[in-house]
Write a protein that holds these residues in place. Sequence first.
Motif, PDB file in Angstrom:
ATOM      1  N   LEU A   2      26.204  44.330  -5.958  1.00  0.00           N
ATOM      2  CA  LEU A   2      27.454  44.921  -6.431  1.00  0.00           C
ATOM      3  C   LEU A   2      27.620  44.667  -7.930  1.00  0.00           C
ATOM      4  O   LEU A   2      27.026  43.732  -8.469  1.00  0.00           O
ATOM      5  CB  LEU A   2      28.645  44.289  -5.700  1.00  0.00           C
ATOM      6  CG  LEU A   2      28.705  44.477  -4.180  1.00  0.00           C
ATOM      7  CD1 LEU A   2      29.728  43.506  -3.581  1.00  0.00           C
ATOM      8  CD2 LEU A   2      29.068  45.903  -3.823  1.00  0.00           C
ATOM      9  N   ILE A   3      28.440  45.493  -8.581  1.00  0.00           N
ATOM     10  CA  ILE A   3      28.752  45.271  -9.994  1.00  0.00           C
ATOM     11  C   ILE A   3      30.258  45.086 -10.128  1.00  0.00           C
ATOM     12  O   ILE A   3      31.036  45.913  -9.630  1.00  0.00           O
ATOM     13  CB  ILE A   3      28.271  46.451 -10.873  1.00  0.00           C
ATOM     14  CG1 ILE A   3      26.739  46.573 -10.795  1.00  0.00           C
ATOM     15  CG2 ILE A   3      28.726  46.261 -12.319  1.00  0.00           C
ATOM     16  CD1 ILE A   3      26.143  47.668 -11.672  1.00  0.00           C
ATOM     17  N   ASP A   4      30.672  44.000 -10.765  1.00  0.00           N
ATOM     18  CA  ASP A   4      32.080  43.809 -11.100  1.00  0.00           C
ATOM     19  C   ASP A   4      32.301  44.490 -12.444  1.00  0.00           C
ATOM     20  O   ASP A   4      31.845  43.999 -13.480  1.00  0.00           O
ATOM     21  CB  ASP A   4      32.407  42.306 -11.179  1.00  0.00           C
ATOM     22  CG  ASP A   4      33.883  42.063 -11.483  1.00  0.00           C
ATOM     23  OD1 ASP A   4      34.641  43.044 -11.605  1.00  0.00           O
ATOM     24  OD2 ASP A   4      34.266  40.875 -11.586  1.00  0.00           O
ATOM     25  N   GLU A 201      36.052  46.506  -8.984  1.00  0.00           N
ATOM     26  CA  GLU A 201      36.220  45.483 -10.018  1.00  0.00           C
ATOM     27  C   GLU A 201      37.062  44.335  -9.474  1.00  0.00           C
ATOM     28  O   GLU A 201      37.636  44.439  -8.382  1.00  0.00           O
ATOM     29  CB  GLU A 201      36.956  46.099 -11.211  1.00  0.00           C
ATOM     30  CG  GLU A 201      38.367  46.555 -10.864  1.00  0.00           C
ATOM     31  CD  GLU A 201      39.202  46.926 -12.082  1.00  0.00           C
ATOM     32  OE1 GLU A 201      39.116  48.091 -12.517  1.00  0.00           O
ATOM     33  OE2 GLU A 201      39.947  46.063 -12.589  1.00  0.00           O
ATOM     34  N   THR A 202      37.156  43.247 -10.259  1.00  0.00           N
ATOM     35  CA  THR A 202      38.064  42.158  -9.876  1.00  0.00           C
ATOM     36  C   THR A 202      39.263  42.018 -10.816  1.00  0.00           C
ATOM     37  O   THR A 202      40.344  41.673 -10.382  1.00  0.00           O
ATOM     38  CB  THR A 202      37.346  40.796  -9.863  1.00  0.00           C
ATOM     39  OG1 THR A 202      36.803  40.542 -11.153  1.00  0.00           O
ATOM     40  CG2 THR A 202      36.288  40.760  -8.779  1.00  0.00           C
ATOM     41  N   ASP A 203      39.062  42.238 -12.142  1.00  0.00           N
ATOM     42  CA  ASP A 203      40.068  41.874 -13.149  1.00  0.00           C
ATOM     43  C   ASP A 203      40.304  40.357 -13.115  1.00  0.00           C
ATOM     44  O   ASP A 203      41.359  39.873 -13.498  1.00  0.00           O
ATOM     45  CB  ASP A 203      41.388  42.633 -12.962  1.00  0.00           C
ATOM     46  CG  ASP A 203      42.185  42.750 -14.273  1.00  0.00           C
ATOM     47  OD1 ASP A 203      41.598  42.517 -15.350  1.00  0.00           O
ATOM     48  OD2 ASP A 203      43.387  43.057 -14.214  1.00  0.00           O
ATOM     49  N   ALA A 204      39.310  39.598 -12.642  1.00  0.00           N
ATOM     50  CA  ALA A 204      39.422  38.137 -12.572  1.00  0.00           C
ATOM     51  C   ALA A 204      39.764  37.587 -13.964  1.00  0.00           C
ATOM     52  O   ALA A 204      39.225  38.094 -14.952  1.00  0.00           O
ATOM     53  CB  ALA A 204      38.088  37.534 -12.104  1.00  0.00           C
ATOM     54  N   PRO A 205      40.649  36.588 -14.067  1.00  0.00           N
ATOM     55  CA  PRO A 205      41.232  35.758 -13.001  1.00  0.00           C
ATOM     56  C   PRO A 205      42.492  36.317 -12.341  1.00  0.00           C
ATOM     57  O   PRO A 205      43.153  35.618 -11.583  1.00  0.00           O
ATOM     58  CB  PRO A 205      41.586  34.468 -13.768  1.00  0.00           C
ATOM     59  CG  PRO A 205      41.969  34.956 -15.136  1.00  0.00           C
ATOM     60  CD  PRO A 205      41.049  36.124 -15.407  1.00  0.00           C
ATOM     61  N   TYR A 206      42.837  37.583 -12.628  1.00  0.00           N
ATOM     62  CA  TYR A 206      44.087  38.160 -12.109  1.00  0.00           C
ATOM     63  C   TYR A 206      43.818  38.974 -10.841  1.00  0.00           C
ATOM     64  O   TYR A 206      42.680  39.218 -10.473  1.00  0.00           O
ATOM     65  CB  TYR A 206      44.735  39.053 -13.180  1.00  0.00           C
ATOM     66  CG  TYR A 206      44.667  38.436 -14.559  1.00  0.00           C
ATOM     67  CD1 TYR A 206      45.443  37.333 -14.888  1.00  0.00           C
ATOM     68  CD2 TYR A 206      43.782  38.937 -15.519  1.00  0.00           C
ATOM     69  CE1 TYR A 206      45.355  36.742 -16.149  1.00  0.00           C
ATOM     70  CE2 TYR A 206      43.692  38.352 -16.784  1.00  0.00           C
ATOM     71  CZ  TYR A 206      44.480  37.261 -17.087  1.00  0.00           C
ATOM     72  OH  TYR A 206      44.369  36.683 -18.322  1.00  0.00           O
ATOM     73  N   VAL A 222      34.609  40.437  -5.655  1.00  0.00           N
ATOM     74  CA  VAL A 222      34.499  41.900  -5.690  1.00  0.00           C
ATOM     75  C   VAL A 222      33.927  42.398  -4.351  1.00  0.00           C
ATOM     76  O   VAL A 222      34.135  43.543  -3.950  1.00  0.00           O
ATOM     77  CB  VAL A 222      33.647  42.379  -6.902  1.00  0.00           C
ATOM     78  CG1 VAL A 222      32.167  42.256  -6.651  1.00  0.00           C
ATOM     79  CG2 VAL A 222      33.998  43.819  -7.260  1.00  0.00           C
ATOM     80  N   ARG A 223      33.240  41.503  -3.648  1.00  0.00           N
ATOM     81  CA  ARG A 223      32.736  41.818  -2.308  1.00  0.00           C
ATOM     82  C   ARG A 223      33.878  42.182  -1.355  1.00  0.00           C
ATOM     83  O   ARG A 223      33.736  43.078  -0.510  1.00  0.00           O
ATOM     84  CB  ARG A 223      31.947  40.610  -1.774  1.00  0.00           C
ATOM     85  CG  ARG A 223      31.405  40.754  -0.370  1.00  0.00           C
ATOM     86  CD  ARG A 223      30.265  39.796  -0.122  1.00  0.00           C
ATOM     87  NE  ARG A 223      29.130  40.089  -1.002  1.00  0.00           N
ATOM     88  CZ  ARG A 223      28.268  41.072  -0.807  1.00  0.00           C
ATOM     89  NH1 ARG A 223      28.376  41.857   0.247  1.00  0.00           N
ATOM     90  NH2 ARG A 223      27.275  41.268  -1.639  1.00  0.00           N
ATOM     91  N   LEU A 224      35.017  41.501  -1.483  1.00  0.00           N
ATOM     92  CA  LEU A 224      36.163  41.789  -0.616  1.00  0.00           C
ATOM     93  C   LEU A 224      36.736  43.176  -0.905  1.00  0.00           C
ATOM     94  O   LEU A 224      37.170  43.891   0.000  1.00  0.00           O
ATOM     95  CB  LEU A 224      37.256  40.718  -0.808  1.00  0.00           C
ATOM     96  CG  LEU A 224      36.829  39.288  -0.447  1.00  0.00           C
ATOM     97  CD1 LEU A 224      37.805  38.272  -1.016  1.00  0.00           C
ATOM     98  CD2 LEU A 224      36.717  39.140   1.062  1.00  0.00           C
ATOM     99  N   VAL A 225      36.709  43.550  -2.183  1.00  0.00           N
ATOM    100  CA  VAL A 225      37.149  44.899  -2.560  1.00  0.00           C
ATOM    101  C   VAL A 225      36.171  45.923  -1.983  1.00  0.00           C
ATOM    102  O   VAL A 225      36.577  46.956  -1.428  1.00  0.00           O
ATOM    103  CB  VAL A 225      37.236  45.043  -4.099  1.00  0.00           C
ATOM    104  CG1 VAL A 225      37.639  46.463  -4.494  1.00  0.00           C
ATOM    105  CG2 VAL A 225      38.200  44.013  -4.679  1.00  0.00           C
ATOM    106  N   ALA A 226      34.882  45.624  -2.072  1.00  0.00           N
ATOM    107  CA  ALA A 226      33.851  46.526  -1.553  1.00  0.00           C
ATOM    108  C   ALA A 226      33.994  46.709  -0.046  1.00  0.00           C
ATOM    109  O   ALA A 226      33.863  47.831   0.469  1.00  0.00           O
ATOM    110  CB  ALA A 226      32.467  45.984  -1.888  1.00  0.00           C
ATOM    111  N   GLU A 227      34.279  45.628   0.670  1.00  0.00           N
ATOM    112  CA  GLU A 227      34.440  45.714   2.135  1.00  0.00           C
ATOM    113  C   GLU A 227      35.618  46.605   2.506  1.00  0.00           C
ATOM    114  O   GLU A 227      35.525  47.454   3.397  1.00  0.00           O
ATOM    115  CB  GLU A 227      34.628  44.307   2.727  1.00  0.00           C
ATOM    116  CG  GLU A 227      33.320  43.537   2.843  1.00  0.00           C
ATOM    117  CD  GLU A 227      33.517  42.047   3.110  1.00  0.00           C
ATOM    118  OE1 GLU A 227      34.673  41.618   3.335  1.00  0.00           O
ATOM    119  OE2 GLU A 227      32.507  41.310   3.073  1.00  0.00           O
TER     120      GLU A 227
END
Length: 255
Positions: A2-4, A201-206, A222-227
Amino acid sequence: MLIDTHAHLNAPQFDEDRHEVIARARDNGISRIVNIGFNRETIPSSLALAEQYDFIYSTVGWHPTEAKDMREEDLAWIESLCRHEKVVAIGEIGLDYHWDTSPKDVQNRVFREQIRLARRVGLPIAIHNRDAHQDVVQTLREEKAAEVGGVMHCYSGSWETAKMCLDMNFYISFGGPVTFKNAKQPKEVLEKVPMDRLLIETDAPYLTPHPYRGKRNESAYVRLVAETAAEIKGISIEQLAEATTRNAMELFRLK
Ligand SMILES: [Zn+2]
Ligand SMILES: [Zn+2]
């Protein structure tokens, strides 16, 4: 893999354990990360991170919430950095009417100047849009952003607005909020976005995804977003990963 496509791993929230966070992303199959540099402090630290790790790339740009602080020499500085081999986009730029920390007219001018810059240097744009859907779309259209395209980061608008962005060669990216149970609109929009225009994406740390909501976000999530995205699309996580990775590679011209 995956790509963040949007992270702030140079943020002070990672000062204690940045290397571990990045290693954890790799262990979780995150092959590449696009980190965001958006002002005088975060641009150098984001570029430093991209120089340190070969799988981390960087954007350069000026955030709308800080628009009033951007001087002419900052714009010239950003333009000079576009030649850096790890710089893959101009961003995050756009409009933020939620925090309202810079006057709207100043935000709009700074946004326009940077769209023109992106067209001059031929880089795609990463858009930050908070409560400013109509003005963002209108400005993108007036400044011919379609010429370079880009990504609507952590998209939260309607399908109607998403369609207009798709028409201007933009990708639509989803982050943690799409995993929230009450996120009806983002889920509906994600379902409709064509597979060849979808990013994650994550927008980590947010914007930490469920079930870690409220805690610090990191690229591994980002895996959780992908799932969630795979579930909404009714496809396997492998298919989702393959498509979104291909999209990110194409948009940011990654190797
Ligand atoms: Zn943003
Ligand atoms: Zn961001």
